[in-house]
Design a protein around this motif. Structure first.
Motif, PDB file in Angstrom:
ATOM      1  N   ALA A 175      -6.064  10.880  -5.495  1.00  0.00           N
ATOM      2  CA  ALA A 175      -5.725  12.212  -6.305  1.00  0.00           C
ATOM      3  C   ALA A 175      -7.071  12.955  -6.360  1.00  0.00           C
ATOM      4  O   ALA A 175      -8.005  12.686  -6.997  1.00  0.00           O
ATOM      5  CB  ALA A 175      -5.026  11.753  -7.454  1.00  0.00           C
TER       6      ALA A 175
ATOM      7  N   THR B  14      -3.422  15.539  -3.181  1.00  0.00           N
ATOM      8  CA  THR B  14      -3.337  14.130  -3.283  1.00  0.00           C
ATOM      9  C   THR B  14      -2.880  13.568  -1.809  1.00  0.00           C
ATOM     10  O   THR B  14      -2.330  14.370  -1.199  1.00  0.00           O
ATOM     11  CB  THR B  14      -2.162  13.699  -4.318  1.00  0.00           C
TER      12      THR B  14
ATOM     13  N   ARG C 241      -1.362  10.821   0.206  1.00  0.00           N
ATOM     14  CA  ARG C 241      -0.294   9.521   0.343  1.00  0.00           C
ATOM     15  C   ARG C 241       0.022   9.257   1.594  1.00  0.00           C
ATOM     16  O   ARG C 241       0.155   9.843   2.416  1.00  0.00           O
ATOM     17  CB  ARG C 241       1.020  10.094  -0.956  1.00  0.00           C
TER      18      ARG C 241
ATOM     19  N   ARG D 126       0.796  -1.151  -0.199  1.00  0.00           N
ATOM     20  CA  ARG D 126      -0.181   0.038   0.216  1.00  0.00           C
ATOM     21  C   ARG D 126       0.924   1.277   0.061  1.00  0.00           C
ATOM     22  O   ARG D 126       0.239   2.444  -0.220  1.00  0.00           O
ATOM     23  CB  ARG D 126      -0.879   0.143   1.292  1.00  0.00           C
ATOM     24  N   ASP D 127       2.012   1.186  -0.114  1.00  0.00           N
ATOM     25  CA  ASP D 127       2.925   2.270   0.210  1.00  0.00           C
ATOM     26  C   ASP D 127       2.840   3.327  -0.853  1.00  0.00           C
ATOM     27  O   ASP D 127       3.299   4.304  -1.039  1.00  0.00           O
ATOM     28  CB  ASP D 127       4.296   1.909   0.433  1.00  0.00           C
ATOM     29  N   ARG D 128       2.347   2.747  -2.158  1.00  0.00           N
ATOM     30  CA  ARG D 128       2.097   3.762  -3.386  1.00  0.00           C
ATOM     31  C   ARG D 128       0.658   4.150  -3.548  1.00  0.00           C
ATOM     32  O   ARG D 128       0.442   4.679  -4.431  1.00  0.00           O
ATOM     33  CB  ARG D 128       2.475   2.919  -4.491  1.00  0.00           C
TER      34      ARG D 128
ATOM     35  N   ASP E 209       3.870  19.449  -4.675  1.00  0.00           N
ATOM     36  CA  ASP E 209       4.166  18.352  -3.871  1.00  0.00           C
ATOM     37  C   ASP E 209       4.360  18.536  -2.479  1.00  0.00           C
ATOM     38  O   ASP E 209       5.179  17.865  -1.983  1.00  0.00           O
ATOM     39  CB  ASP E 209       5.415  17.412  -4.379  1.00  0.00           C
TER      40      ASP E 209
ATOM     41  N   ARG F 171      -2.134   6.330  -3.659  1.00  0.00           N
ATOM     42  CA  ARG F 171      -2.519   7.827  -3.829  1.00  0.00           C
ATOM     43  C   ARG F 171      -3.813   8.106  -4.095  1.00  0.00           C
ATOM     44  O   ARG F 171      -4.631   7.464  -4.916  1.00  0.00           O
ATOM     45  CB  ARG F 171      -1.471   8.427  -4.918  1.00  0.00           C
TER      46      ARG F 171
ATOM     47  N   PHE G 180      -2.607   9.358   5.959  1.00  0.00           N
ATOM     48  CA  PHE G 180      -2.098   9.896   4.656  1.00  0.00           C
ATOM     49  C   PHE G 180      -1.528  11.300   5.061  1.00  0.00           C
ATOM     50  O   PHE G 180      -2.100  11.888   5.946  1.00  0.00           O
ATOM     51  CB  PHE G 180      -3.371  10.255   3.740  1.00  0.00           C
TER      52      PHE G 180
ATOM     53  N   GLU H   6      -3.884   4.113  -7.754  1.00  0.00           N
ATOM     54  CA  GLU H   6      -2.469   3.528  -7.154  1.00  0.00           C
ATOM     55  C   GLU H   6      -1.592   3.489  -8.468  1.00  0.00           C
ATOM     56  O   GLU H   6      -1.951   3.327  -9.594  1.00  0.00           O
ATOM     57  CB  GLU H   6      -2.712   2.011  -6.399  1.00  0.00           C
ATOM     58  N   SER H   7      -0.593   3.767  -8.061  1.00  0.00           N
ATOM     59  CA  SER H   7       0.548   4.268  -8.921  1.00  0.00           C
ATOM     60  C   SER H   7       1.795   3.449  -8.646  1.00  0.00           C
ATOM     61  O   SER H   7       1.897   3.173  -7.475  1.00  0.00           O
ATOM     62  CB  SER H   7       0.978   5.654  -9.054  1.00  0.00           C
TER      63      SER H   7
ATOM     64  N   ASN I  52      -0.898  19.262  -5.314  1.00  0.00           N
ATOM     65  CA  ASN I  52      -0.473  18.496  -6.590  1.00  0.00           C
ATOM     66  C   ASN I  52       0.297  19.648  -7.323  1.00  0.00           C
ATOM     67  O   ASN I  52       1.138  18.833  -7.896  1.00  0.00           O
ATOM     68  CB  ASN I  52      -1.948  18.519  -7.505  1.00  0.00           C
TER      69      ASN I  52
END
Length: 203
Positions: A15, A20, A22, A9-11, A87, A13, A79, A202-203, A84
């Protein structure tokens, strides 16, 4: 969540249009601690009393370990809120105390750094978290507790479709004193009727 490890799950996001959400990482310490330090007077009256080592690097590492444990156990998802366009970290939001079985519920909490307050960013973040709670997490109900004097937080919750259900007397110890809180809640069906917007990817 749902039995997956932290590293699965560390990626994650969530959006939105301007922000965003994270998962926090150990490398976020400098930016997180700087924002919290600059916002201390703004935040302290709404939060549990800060520990002496609240902003220390070791305390942040311990916090991140706790986050990983919560995600792995399926009891919470924390989170950071980032802009955006830059960052930059502007705040934090989480769903915790997740209960399954007959409850299917969780509790949300959030904070915004003082330089970014009043811009509508938290409202967007709450909307993104609600979409995640009622989508991938398949919760039926999410709750939020709010000090009656915190008018800004009340506006955020009510604009997001939450309903005030009652007063919790002497509910949480905030900044050293036991404080009454309003209990707000949002149900899955109400969320879908409210028509909140956003995207979980998710990315």
């Amino acid at each position: 969540m749902l039995g997956l490890s932290y590293f699965g799950r560390d990626r994650l996001r969530l959006a939105g249009a301007r922000v965003t959400l994270r998962i926090p990482a150990t490398s976020d310490y400098e930016e997180w601690s700087s924002l919290r330090r600059r916002s201390r007077a703004f935040l302290e009256k709404w939060e549990p009393r800060w520990a002496n080592d609240e902003l220390d690097r070791a305390a942040w590492r311990q916090r991140v370990r706790r986050y990983r444990e919560e995600i792995s156990r399926g009891t919470g998802v924390p989170f950071l809120i980032v802009l955006n366009d830059t960052d930059s970290v502007v705040g934090g939001i989480s769903v915790g105390n997740i209960r399954r079985g007959v409850a299917q519920s969780g509790q949300i909490g959030y904070w915004m750094g003082e330089p970014y307050a009043g811009r509508g960013l938290m409202g967007e973040a709450v909307g993104e978290l609600a979409k995640y709670c009622f989508g991938p997490l398949r919760l039926h109900r999410i709750e939020a507790a709010c000090i009656p004097d915190n008018l800004r937080s009340i506006r955020v919750l009510e604009k997001a479709g939450f309903t005030r259900e009652g007063l919790l007397r002497s509910y949480l110890r905030i900044n050293g004193d036991w404080q009454d809180h309003y209990l707000y809640a949002l149900l899955a069906g109400e969320y879908h009727d409210h028509g909140s917007r956003g995207a979980a990817v998710e990315s």
